[in-house]
Design a protein around this motif. Structure first.
Motif, PDB file in Angstrom:
ATOM      1  N   ARG A 111       0.832  -1.197   0.053  1.00 43.63           N
ATOM      2  CA  ARG A 111      -0.077   0.087   0.081  1.00 43.63           C
ATOM      3  C   ARG A 111       0.896   1.335  -0.221  1.00 43.63           C
ATOM      4  O   ARG A 111       0.548   2.156  -0.564  1.00 43.63           O
ATOM      5  CB  ARG A 111      -0.918   0.003   1.212  1.00 43.63           C
ATOM      6  CG  ARG A 111      -1.827   1.121   1.111  1.00 43.63           C
ATOM      7  CD  ARG A 111      -2.834   1.205   2.292  1.00 43.63           C
ATOM      8  NE  ARG A 111      -3.789  -0.280   2.307  1.00 43.63           N
ATOM      9  CZ  ARG A 111      -4.854  -0.166   1.593  1.00 43.63           C
ATOM     10  NH1 ARG A 111      -5.171   0.823   1.131  1.00 43.63           N
ATOM     11  NH2 ARG A 111      -5.454  -1.551   1.840  1.00 43.63           N
ATOM     12  N   LEU A 114       2.731   1.629  -3.555  1.00 48.28           N
ATOM     13  CA  LEU A 114       1.701   1.821  -4.789  1.00 48.28           C
ATOM     14  C   LEU A 114       1.182   3.373  -4.322  1.00 48.28           C
ATOM     15  O   LEU A 114       0.947   3.795  -5.540  1.00 48.28           O
ATOM     16  CB  LEU A 114       0.818   0.882  -4.845  1.00 48.28           C
ATOM     17  CG  LEU A 114       1.030  -0.514  -5.074  1.00 48.28           C
ATOM     18  CD1 LEU A 114      -0.009  -1.520  -5.145  1.00 48.28           C
ATOM     19  CD2 LEU A 114       1.855  -0.647  -6.577  1.00 48.28           C
ATOM     20  N   ARG A 117       4.559   5.371  -4.775  1.00 48.92           N
ATOM     21  CA  ARG A 117       5.488   5.118  -6.114  1.00 48.92           C
ATOM     22  C   ARG A 117       6.904   5.118  -5.872  1.00 48.92           C
ATOM     23  O   ARG A 117       7.672   5.460  -6.659  1.00 48.92           O
ATOM     24  CB  ARG A 117       4.906   5.820  -7.449  1.00 48.92           C
ATOM     25  CG  ARG A 117       3.340   5.796  -7.718  1.00 48.92           C
ATOM     26  CD  ARG A 117       3.179   6.210  -8.983  1.00 48.92           C
ATOM     27  NE  ARG A 117       1.804   5.795  -9.354  1.00 48.92           N
ATOM     28  CZ  ARG A 117       1.221   6.395 -10.411  1.00 48.92           C
ATOM     29  NH1 ARG A 117       1.800   6.776 -11.482  1.00 48.92           N
ATOM     30  NH2 ARG A 117      -0.113   6.002 -10.639  1.00 48.92           N
ATOM     31  N   LEU A 157       7.001  -2.396  -9.906  1.00 51.01           N
ATOM     32  CA  LEU A 157       5.891  -2.523  -9.594  1.00 51.01           C
ATOM     33  C   LEU A 157       5.097  -1.473 -10.580  1.00 51.01           C
ATOM     34  O   LEU A 157       3.742  -1.254 -10.369  1.00 51.01           O
ATOM     35  CB  LEU A 157       5.512  -2.132  -8.153  1.00 51.01           C
ATOM     36  CG  LEU A 157       6.284  -3.063  -6.952  1.00 51.01           C
ATOM     37  CD1 LEU A 157       5.943  -2.323  -5.700  1.00 51.01           C
ATOM     38  CD2 LEU A 157       5.653  -4.203  -7.104  1.00 51.01           C
ATOM     39  N   THR A 158       5.609  -1.043 -11.636  1.00 54.20           N
ATOM     40  CA  THR A 158       5.076   0.208 -12.526  1.00 54.20           C
ATOM     41  C   THR A 158       3.579  -0.453 -13.208  1.00 54.20           C
ATOM     42  O   THR A 158       2.679   0.521 -13.517  1.00 54.20           O
ATOM     43  CB  THR A 158       5.975   0.510 -13.433  1.00 54.20           C
ATOM     44  OG1 THR A 158       6.649  -0.867 -14.427  1.00 54.20           O
ATOM     45  CG2 THR A 158       7.001   1.288 -13.095  1.00 54.20           C
ATOM     46  N   LEU A 160       1.454  -2.144 -11.913  1.00 51.91           N
ATOM     47  CA  LEU A 160       0.232  -1.996 -10.756  1.00 51.91           C
ATOM     48  C   LEU A 160       0.087  -0.687 -10.421  1.00 51.91           C
ATOM     49  O   LEU A 160      -1.121  -0.284  -9.733  1.00 51.91           O
ATOM     50  CB  LEU A 160       0.797  -2.681  -9.627  1.00 51.91           C
ATOM     51  CG  LEU A 160       1.169  -4.267  -9.678  1.00 51.91           C
ATOM     52  CD1 LEU A 160       1.726  -4.878  -8.233  1.00 51.91           C
ATOM     53  CD2 LEU A 160      -0.120  -5.123 -10.326  1.00 51.91           C
ATOM     54  N   TYR A 161       0.669   0.358 -10.826  1.00 50.98           N
ATOM     55  CA  TYR A 161       0.441   1.635 -10.612  1.00 50.98           C
ATOM     56  C   TYR A 161      -1.081   2.134 -11.164  1.00 50.98           C
ATOM     57  O   TYR A 161      -1.327   1.686 -12.160  1.00 50.98           O
ATOM     58  CB  TYR A 161       1.481   2.683 -11.262  1.00 50.98           C
ATOM     59  CG  TYR A 161       2.790   2.703 -10.393  1.00 50.98           C
ATOM     60  CD1 TYR A 161       2.910   2.118  -9.342  1.00 50.98           C
ATOM     61  CD2 TYR A 161       4.002   3.178 -10.913  1.00 50.98           C
ATOM     62  CE1 TYR A 161       4.299   2.094  -8.603  1.00 50.98           C
ATOM     63  CE2 TYR A 161       5.023   3.343 -10.508  1.00 50.98           C
ATOM     64  CZ  TYR A 161       5.220   2.494  -9.285  1.00 50.98           C
ATOM     65  OH  TYR A 161       6.393   2.463  -8.498  1.00 50.98           O
ATOM     66  N   LEU A 165      -6.367  -0.214  -5.168  1.00 52.51           N
ATOM     67  CA  LEU A 165      -5.831  -0.813  -4.095  1.00 52.51           C
ATOM     68  C   LEU A 165      -6.648  -1.918  -3.468  1.00 52.51           C
ATOM     69  O   LEU A 165      -7.022  -1.693  -2.304  1.00 52.51           O
ATOM     70  CB  LEU A 165      -5.381   0.345  -3.166  1.00 52.51           C
ATOM     71  CG  LEU A 165      -4.220   1.343  -3.707  1.00 52.51           C
ATOM     72  CD1 LEU A 165      -3.766   1.963  -2.650  1.00 52.51           C
ATOM     73  CD2 LEU A 165      -3.136   0.474  -4.181  1.00 52.51           C
ATOM     74  N   THR A 169      -4.314  -6.353  -5.952  1.00 50.72           N
ATOM     75  CA  THR A 169      -3.342  -5.690  -6.303  1.00 50.72           C
ATOM     76  C   THR A 169      -2.484  -5.642  -5.235  1.00 50.72           C
ATOM     77  O   THR A 169      -1.145  -5.891  -5.392  1.00 50.72           O
ATOM     78  CB  THR A 169      -3.914  -4.315  -6.701  1.00 50.72           C
ATOM     79  OG1 THR A 169      -4.836  -4.580  -7.736  1.00 50.72           O
ATOM     80  CG2 THR A 169      -2.611  -3.432  -6.972  1.00 50.72           C
ATOM     81  N   ALA A 173       1.472  -7.165  -5.311  1.00 47.86           N
ATOM     82  CA  ALA A 173       2.688  -6.505  -5.169  1.00 47.86           C
ATOM     83  C   ALA A 173       3.625  -6.796  -4.066  1.00 47.86           C
ATOM     84  O   ALA A 173       4.614  -6.927  -4.171  1.00 47.86           O
ATOM     85  CB  ALA A 173       2.221  -4.752  -4.657  1.00 47.86           C
TER      86      ALA A 173
END
Length: 206
Positions: A111, A114, A117, A157-158, A160-161, A165, A169, A173
């Motif tokens: 969390r 994401l 970032r 993790l890009t 998943l951006y 949330l 997801t 991550a």
């Protein structure tokens, strides 16, 4: 330590085996020019002397299972925005794996990653368990122990951006982050890790 970012905030994550892990983890970061803000359970801040040191150095208390649980995330986000390193043990406690491999982790670090970032750097350490056993109280200082700490490249993790949330997801991550830590640890140990991590809720493999 070549994978530690030299500028900007980042999240450092590591495996957790014993009470001495936070010291070896922080030692590695300090030795490489990084002053981390470690997420530590709030009860440690009530310990005489230690609590004063934690507060004076700006460490971040984690209030587990309470109405204040979200405060640590807010403090961590602020530290990252200020360009600092936030150090986290994603498992939340000592691994339950009988062979000390990383276990299934909590999703708080995902969390945080994401939402901000910020780069997530996986760090594996092996040897602290020889200095202090998993539930030990007295360190074994003689003979000297070898402790190996290695940082890997930031976890990608890009993809998943921008996703919601939700549980899927966050779990994706989290498992990706802990998978990177586990691979680092496998390289240090020269061993093959288990195919699936230990699940503390089942006291068995996930």
């Amino acid at each position: 330590a070549e994978h530690l970012p030299r500028e900007g905030g980042f999240i450092a994550v590591a495996n957790h085996m014993t009470n001495v892990d936070p010291l070896t983890f922080a030692h590695f970061l300090y030795d490489n020019g990084v002053a981390p803000k470690v997420l530590a359970k709030s009860s440690l801040f009530a310990v005489p002397v230690l609590g004063r040191l934690l507060r004076a150095s700006g460490q971040i208390p984690v209030f587990r299972n309470s109405a204040r649980a979200g405060e640590s995330l807010v403090a961590a986000e602020a530290a990252l925005a200020d360009g600092e390193c936030v150090a986290v043990f994603p498992e939340g406690t000592f691994t339950g794996d009988p062979d000390l491999w990383p276990m299934l982790a909590k999703t708080g670090v995902a969390r945080l990653a994401l939402t901000t970032r910020a780069p997530v750097v996986p760090i594996a350490q092996w040897g602290p368990q020889d200095l202090l056993g998993r539930y030990g109280k007295v360190p074994r200082l003689v003979p000297p122990k070898r402790i190996t700490v290695v940082a890997g490249p930031p976890v990608d993790l890009t993809d998943l951006y921008g996703r919601p949330l939700d549980a899927v997801t966050l779990r994706t991550a989290t498992d990706r982050i802990m998978g990177a830590v586990t691979r680092q640890l496998a390289a240090i140990r020269g061993e093959e890790p288990p195919a699936t991590p230990w699940d503390p809720r089942r006291a068995g493999r996930a």
